[in-house]
Design an enzyme around this catalytic site. Sequence first.
Site, short mmCIF file in Angstrom:
data_model
loop_
_atom_site.label_atom_id
_atom_site.label_comp_id
_atom_site.label_asym_id
_atom_site.label_seq_id
_atom_site.Cartn_x
_atom_site.Cartn_y
_atom_site.Cartn_z
N GLU A 123 0.83 -1.21 0.00
CA GLU A 123 0.00 0.00 0.00
C GLU A 123 0.87 1.26 0.00
O GLU A 123 0.59 2.22 -0.73
CB GLU A 123 -0.95 -0.04 1.20
CG GLU A 123 -2.02 -1.12 1.07
CD GLU A 123 -2.65 -1.54 2.39
OE1 GLU A 123 -2.46 -0.81 3.39
OE2 GLU A 123 -3.31 -2.58 2.42
N PRO A 142 -2.12 -9.69 0.69
CA PRO A 142 -2.69 -10.92 1.25
C PRO A 142 -3.86 -10.71 2.20
O PRO A 142 -4.36 -11.68 2.79
CB PRO A 142 -1.50 -11.51 2.01
CG PRO A 142 -0.75 -10.30 2.49
CD PRO A 142 -0.89 -9.28 1.39
N GLU A 143 -4.33 -9.48 2.38
CA GLU A 143 -5.28 -9.17 3.45
C GLU A 143 -6.54 -10.03 3.44
O GLU A 143 -6.98 -10.51 4.50
CB GLU A 143 -5.69 -7.67 3.38
CG GLU A 143 -4.61 -6.72 3.86
CD GLU A 143 -3.75 -6.19 2.74
OE1 GLU A 143 -3.25 -5.06 2.86
OE2 GLU A 143 -3.56 -6.91 1.73
N ILE A 144 -7.16 -10.20 2.28
CA ILE A 144 -8.43 -10.93 2.25
C ILE A 144 -8.24 -12.38 2.68
O ILE A 144 -9.12 -12.96 3.33
CB ILE A 144 -9.08 -10.80 0.86
CG1 ILE A 144 -9.71 -9.40 0.75
CG2 ILE A 144 -10.12 -11.89 0.61
CD1 ILE A 144 -10.42 -9.12 -0.56
#
Length: 269
Positions: A123, A142-144
């Site tokens: 980000e 990889p957040e989701i």
Amino acid sequence: MEFETVLFDRDDSVGVIRLNRPERMNAVIEQMYLDLQAVLDEIRNDTSVRAVILTGSVWKRADDEKQAFCAGADLKKHSSGDRTPWKKREYIFLAHETTRQIYEFPKPVIVAVNGPARGAGTEMALNGDFLLMADTATIGLPEIGLATFVGGGVTSHLTEVVGMMKAKELIYTGKILNGSEAVELGLALRSVPLDQLMPEALGLAQELTEKAPISIGFAKKLIQQAPHRDLETVLLAESEAILACMNTEDWHEGIASFAEKRKPRLSGR
């Protein structure tokens, strides 16, 4: 300038910011965001700094070395249970304010990704003006897959660069991209061998420092605003920027240098 989690030095008129928690692969915590904001505040109005490079550091342990750009949020800190719901909200807003400051910084920001960039690291990288990557570096969101969500304006920035469908793929799946793949998608400007990354970043930065700072500031602001404006508004904003530039010392110097067939001496005034 000394900070807890970042290092700052200068190469002539280029400021170099290094994330400096290599033992945690530069995973972000509140202090890193605060330090980044502090260093940006220090150099925002410093006319002797005309471009900025944001990069990572090297984790050295015994005979082992690992390049680290930013592994994302420090999940060890997240999992400690120290944050109340209000503290979690403050953390998110702090992260977003930091990426906003990178995005809106009035001088060119070159992000040199030397090692893995994940989540918050990606980000930050996508909020710079130019992204350069070592050919051994990787980026991903990889957040989701961890049941959280992306931030830092990524749903907007990524869609503008790669299109809606590709942005969905990268965000939904958390796909990891290497340098050449990022270049192919238009996310990165160039991918080079690791030992050439900083010379490449410094070369680009130094090229930009030779341009008129006020003009570059207008260019950055208007280019970033353009996708959200109609043509009439864009033309009006460009007109105001041209008029403002014509009232600077640099404008007169630029005209004189062209007539005299020499390199302009641009001061930012």
